[in-house]
Design a protein around this motif. Structure first.
Motif, PDB file in Angstrom:
ATOM      1  N   PHE A 122     -29.106  84.575  77.617  1.00 34.51           N
ATOM      2  CA  PHE A 122     -30.266  84.406  77.132  1.00 34.51           C
ATOM      3  C   PHE A 122     -29.656  82.506  77.718  1.00 34.51           C
ATOM      4  O   PHE A 122     -31.437  81.710  77.213  1.00 34.51           O
ATOM      5  CB  PHE A 122     -30.278  84.319  75.708  1.00 34.51           C
ATOM      6  N   THR A 158     -35.286  76.714  73.890  1.00 32.03           N
ATOM      7  CA  THR A 158     -35.153  78.054  73.929  1.00 32.03           C
ATOM      8  C   THR A 158     -33.261  77.684  73.542  1.00 32.03           C
ATOM      9  O   THR A 158     -33.650  79.364  72.439  1.00 32.03           O
ATOM     10  CB  THR A 158     -35.409  78.945  74.887  1.00 32.03           C
ATOM     11  N   SER A 162     -31.771  80.020  70.494  1.00 29.60           N
ATOM     12  CA  SER A 162     -30.992  81.528  70.721  1.00 29.60           C
ATOM     13  C   SER A 162     -30.245  80.977  69.948  1.00 29.60           C
ATOM     14  O   SER A 162     -29.692  82.457  69.514  1.00 29.60           O
ATOM     15  CB  SER A 162     -30.696  81.602  71.952  1.00 29.60           C
ATOM     16  N   TYR A 196     -33.780  83.884  70.685  1.00 31.72           N
ATOM     17  CA  TYR A 196     -35.061  83.432  72.474  1.00 31.72           C
ATOM     18  C   TYR A 196     -36.664  83.623  72.728  1.00 31.72           C
ATOM     19  O   TYR A 196     -36.285  83.187  73.097  1.00 31.72           O
ATOM     20  CB  TYR A 196     -33.831  84.568  72.824  1.00 31.72           C
TER      21      TYR A 196
END
Lengths: 219, 894
Positions: A122, A158, A162, A196
């Motif tokens: 991720f 992002t 995550s 994510y």
């Protein structure tokens, strides 16, 4: 900044989300008894594989950083190898951090490692795709006000979300509800995944919302 | 349920409506049915956390009497009464969605067992109805099916019992009861009428009735079942039962037996009353009991003299009535004793605590200003009027409550002077709060200047600290988080270390990126990013745009030191991880193997000795830096003495005496160490006093503080168990690392350092193996160097041994801040922050506990935590007094 860029960003992100959804449903066609909670490790492998693959494909198709120079084949190969090494290193260092956070040292080592792998998928894989094996660039992107494009900006969002998701995912573990998803590391992996996905959704919207204020050096 | 209805209306049965006390959840209800006690009553006195039921119960009595008990149904029973059943099949009530399998699992045994007849007691706990209620509520069509299924089960059992009764002389008893009811929505747990009322039907051929005999169901208590069952089975009544015999059940027996049963029951209740109520003689129930006992004696005398006379019967029924009255009174006063909270006193306490907290919170902007003065604005006529008004209102309330309350109340039983003092305090605090509020509102521009309000910039560390504190406070509302509070602290401390490492990286790799580049104008938002390395922390990312101009570390660090700075957070993390595996505490994972158990097992004595010696050595090396030569020597001797003490009591051994058999109490060695502890503390205090007299001698004061600190370390080393000595060593190591490589180079402000000290102190409290459970307090610390139990030193030593972590970190904080000369008011800032950080959880917890007082785990989880919090608050108060004393010396110096 152009709206087309943001649109492209949104589409790529939707593709990533789609790949995660696929990773939930496709395996049940081929594998018997597949479910996220019971055969969690299989799902972890499949999901991280899907996300990595989608990221690589998107990188090759979209080519967000057009500025990179053309280079020879050998250069590309060393670059690729370097990326692999970086990926492995990030997996191992995540593993170390999880153990420091209290994950059992010997038992459940495979589970912990796969959690490290999916978190790397991720976070590290997009970084590697976008920035390459270049620690300086990484530091720049993840320092304050160091971003130079919407791609980097969304990467930042992002990645952070995550991490936050994984962090928050650890919170329900001590509760005594005795649910199957409270077992280590399921809640954390689910948290990371949700984080994510949330980051993927939020970042285009956030960039769109703030497109007036955002000005980048290179634009 | 046609068959059951028939039995209730016409058959040989007695039916009742049994009232269950909240919480109407399965486990306490089973307890109530079987022990006759109310949950939360004896639990306080008994061991708090044993999952198996330790109290006296019908089951235990039956087992002791050699009865064979068979159980099928809810697994809770098996957990509550392990090894009591000769045969059992527990069904887990976990999957609520299943309502057929759980019952089939019980019913499938039924035929076999009924045929076999080699048991005395058969307990069946059907879960299906409860599950249907949880899924689809009380009006579900499934309920009808389930009830008819239950009816057929009942019929099967009843007919089988009846057919069997022809062979055996004694009649059998079939009890049909529910553990709790079901609310309108199908759930249960609270105290609505639907949830509290449960059916109770006793069916036996002994209850034969004539056709016209209509028995209306009476309202009884659920706790009465235990006493009735015990008497029916010929067993002693469970000791803690507060229930009274269901009299209709024995009505058919001869008068003599009736009186005998009632006498048994009243005697048991009176005993319980004597144990729990100091002034039991005044209780009306007790007086009734005395009288009925006397009458009973008369009756027996009469009975022995002559039989079957009118007089005898009349007197007998009189005694009977007397007994029933006594039973009712006793039962009532006992359960009133149990289920009562002294709400008024609780409210008074909570109000005072909340007022103090509000005052603290309101003075945050003032206290954190540069000068750190805490002026309390008073003495304006409006406020004095308000003050008197509030006092008047409060005293009126007090008089009304105290005269109207029928129950005893702690606050009312206080003397008038004390109560008045409390009221004056409460109203004075209220007035101060109001005046501070008006000050803030009127002088609205003051808060804008202070550094904590939203207009200012927060570093991610500040944000983490705030969020962590808030999260911890919120987590106290959940019983599992209270049980596993150590996890919260470990998690927070880890995150703190990662945040620190991120900060060091940013400082050393990126140099000073404090001032934002002009080209990038980004409004405040979540785009300031973690300067984390890729493998870096995933947690401190909740950061805001900072730009508070982090002090550009202008000094160029030499390579080695730079690497130390970068590595130190990771070193600390590794230390924390090691310590964490030293003592497993809490509830869920407490059974996991840990290093501490491995070390204390007798096979590993050599390893333990080496470890203890090494830790003592580390302690010496780390502590001796700041001491004067005399106390250095004293420290060395003292630490040697600690090792000798541990060797003398046999937990470690000397290499030259591998297996010494003579184990003493180590009195001499321990006292030897005490002498040095007192000596070091004395020199420290002397230095402090001297530094106050000779104003300019700043150095002396630091040395004095450090000596006090090292005296405390020595004391802790003596009191800690040998396998916990690494905790002490690592604590000192972490303090040194933090001081050298993190706090000094990164220049955190006093508030941040204080909170970090507090967090680490809490984490070390749990690293020591403590938990929020009374059972983990190491009482042996109170006996070190004492022949016999002497109360005051034992209590003090135990308290210090338990809270050594927080106390050591707090005293390190004092030393660290007073050795830093950069800011004059650092100490008072720190004192304020420390008090605030400690009091926020406590006061929130008090409110939480007050509102959760009917929670299932109130006695087993929340109230021990409350004790710990109270103790912690006392210690904090002591620390704050020490802070203030230090601050005063600073003021007198300047």
């Amino acid at each position: 900044m152009k709206d087309t860029d943001i649109k492209r960003l949104l589409y790529t992100h939707l593709l990533c989300i789609f790949s995660i959804i696929l990773s939930v449903f496709i395996p049940s066609l081929f594998l018997e008894n597949f479910s996220i909670l019971e055969t969690h490790l299989t799902w972890l492998c499949i999901c991280s594989g899907f996300v990595t693959a989608v990221n690589l494909v998107l990188y090759l198709v979209v080519k967000p950083n057009t500025s990179s120079k053309r280079s020879s084949l050998s250069h590309k190969v060393t670059r690729f190898l370097k990326c692999c090494i970086y990926f492995l290193m990030s997996c191992f260092s995540f593993h170390v951090i999880f153990v420091l956070y209290g994950a059992p040292l010997i038992e459940l080592a495979l589970e912990t490692f796969l959690f490290a792998v999916i978190l790397s998928a991720f976070t590290t894989v997009p970084c590697l795709c976008l920035l390459g094996p270049n620690l300086k660039a990484w530091l720049r992107v993840f320092s304050r006000n160091g971003v130079t494009s919407i791609w980097e900006n969304s990467l930042q969002i992002t990645t952070i979300s995550s991490f936050v998701g994984a962090w928050l995912g650890a919170l329900p573990i001590p509760l005594d509800w005795e649910r199957p998803w409270q077992v280590w590391p399921i809640s954390c992996t689910l948290g990371a995944t949700f984080g994510y996905v949330a980051g993927l959704v939020i970042s285009p919207l956030w960039i769109y919302w703030n497109r007036k204020q955002l000005t980048y050096k290179n634009n | 349920m046609p068959y059951t209805t028939y039995l209730v209306e016409k058959g040989a049965s007695h039916s009742f409506v049994a009232e269950a006390k909240p919480p109407t959840v399965t486990m306490p209800r089973i307890k109530a049915l079987m022990t006759g006690s109310l949950p939360g009553f004896v639990d306080v006195i008994r061991n708090l956390n044993s999952p198996a039921l330790l109290e006296d119960s019908v089951i235990r009595q039956a087992k002791a009497a050699g009865k064979r008990i068979i159980f099928y149904g809810d697994e809770t029973w098996v957990k509550l009464f392990p090894k009591h059943f000769v045969e059992y099949d527990g069904t887990t009530s976990f999957f609520v969605s299943d309502y057929t399998e759980v019952d089939n699992n019980v019913t499938r045994h039924l035929d076999k067992v009924l045929k076999r007849g080699d048991w005395d007691i058969l307990i069946l706990h059907y879960l299906g109805l409860d599950h249907i209620g949880h899924i689809s509520g009380p009006n579900s069509p499934l309920i009808g099916h389930k009830l008819s299924e239950m009816d057929s089960v009942l019929m099967k059992i009843h007919t089988s019992l009846q057919s069997k009764e022809r062979e055996v002389p004694l009649p059998s008893l079939l009890v049909l009861c529910g553990d709790h009811g079901m609310s309108q929505t199908g759930s249960h747990g609270a105290s609505s009428t639907e949830e509290v009322n449960t059916p109770l039907i006793l069916i036996s051929s002994a209850f034969e009735r004539k056709p016209g005999d209509i028995r209306h169901p009476k309202h009884v208590q659920q706790t009465d079942v235990a006493a009735t069952l015990a008497i029916a089975l010929g067993l002693p009544i469970p000791k803690d039962s507060v229930g009274s015999l269901l009299f209709p059940v024995v009505e058919g027996r001869p008068m003599r037996e009736q009186l005998r049963f009632l006498h048994l029951n009243t005697v048991q209740l009176t005993k319980l009353l004597q144990e729990n109520v100091p002034s039991y003689e005044k209780d009306p129930g007790f007086e009734q009991f005395k009288m009925s006992e006397r009458l009973h004696g008369n009756w027996i005398r009469l009975y022995l003299e002559e039989k079957h006379s009118e007089v005898l019967f009349n007197l007998g029924s009189k005694v009977l009535r007397q007994y029933l009255d006594a039973l009712k009174m006793l039962s009532l006063s006992l359960s009133a004793q149990v289920a009562q909270y002294d709400i008024y006193s609780m409210m008074v306490g909570t109000v005072v605590v909340l007022e103090v907290l509000t005052l603290l919170l309101l003075s945050v902007p003032q206290a954190l200003r540069r000068k750190a003065e805490l002026e309390v604005p008073l003495s304006s006529p409006g406020f004095s009027l308000l003050f008197y008004l509030v006092i008047l209102v409060l005293s009126a309330v007090h008089v009304i409550v105290c005269t109207s309350a029928e129950s005893s109340c702690y606050f009312c039983s206080l003397s008038w002077l004390a109560a008045g003092g409390v009221m004056v305090l409460a109203s004075a605090l209220l007035c101060v709060i109001v005046s501070v509020l008006t000050n803030v509102l009127v002088g609205g521009n003051t808060p804008r200047k202070n550094p904590v309000h939203p207009s200012s910039r927060w570093s991610e560390l500040d944000l983490l600290i705030l969020l962590g504190t808030a999260g911890h406070v919120l987590s106290l509302g959940a019983s599992s988080f209270v049980e596993e509070e150590h996890q919260t602290w470990y998690f927070l401390v880890n995150t703190l270390c990662l945040a620190l490492s991120q900060e060091t990286y940013r400082n050393y790799f990126l140099g000073d990126d404090g001032e934002p580049p002009c080209g990038l104008r980004v409004e405040q938002g979540l785009d300031g990013a973690a300067a984390a390395r890729q493998d870096g922390p995933g947690c401190e990312v909740l950061e805001r745009d900072k730009g508070h101009g982090s002090p550009s570390t202008s000094k160029v660090l030499r390579g080695r030191e730079k690497w130390m700075v970068l590595a130190s957070p990771w070193l600390i993390l590794a230390c924390c991880r090691l310590l964490r595996s030293l003592n497993q505490t809490g509830v869920q994972w407490a059974h996991r193997p840990d290093l501490g158990h491995w070390l204390t097992s007798s096979d590993h004595k050599a390893e333990l000795s080496v470890l203890a010696a090494l830790s003592l050595l580390v302690v010496f090396v780390l502590v001796q830096r700041g001491c004067s030569p005399v106390s250095k020597a004293a420290l060395a001797l003292g630490l040697l003495g600690v090792y000798c003490y541990r060797a003398a009591i046999g937990s470690v051994r000397f290499p030259w005496r591998p297996d010494s058999k003579d184990i003493s109490k180590g009195i001499i060695e321990a006292r030897f160490v005490y002498v040095f502890v007192l000596g070091i503390l004395f020199t420290g205090t002397k230095d402090l006093l001297k530094s106050q007299v000779i104003a300019a001698d700043f150095k002396l004061k630091t040395v004095g503080l450090w000596e006090i600190y090292s005296g405390l370390v020595l004391l802790a080393a003596l009191l800690f168990r040998p396998h916990n000595l690494p905790v002490l060593a690592f604590s000192l190591l972490i303090q040194t690392l933090m001081t050298k490589f993190i706090w000094k180079p990164l220049r955190h402000d006093a508030a941040e350092i204080t909170v970090m000290h507090y967090w680490f102190g809490q984490a070390f409290f749990y690293f020591q193996g403590n938990s929020n459970n009374i059972a983990t307090v190491d009482i042996s610390a109170g006996f070190v160097g004492l022949d016999t139990y002497v109360e005051i030193p034992a209590v003090l030593l135990t308290a210090f041994g338990t809270y050594a972590g927080p106390v050591l970190w707090a005293s390190h904080l004092v030393h660290f801040l007073s050795s830093e000369t950069r800011s004059g008011s650092a100490l008072s800032h720190a004192c304020f922050c420390y008090a605030l950080v400690c009091s926020i959880p406590v006061s929130t917890y008090i409110v939480l506990v007050t509102s959760l007082r009917y929670h299932l785990f109130i006695w087993s989880v929340f109230s021990p935590k409350l004790l710990y919090e109270g103790m912690h608050l006392l210690i904090t108060a002591a620390v704050c007094v020490f802070f203030t004393a230090m601050d005063q010396t600073r003021l007198t110096q300047s």
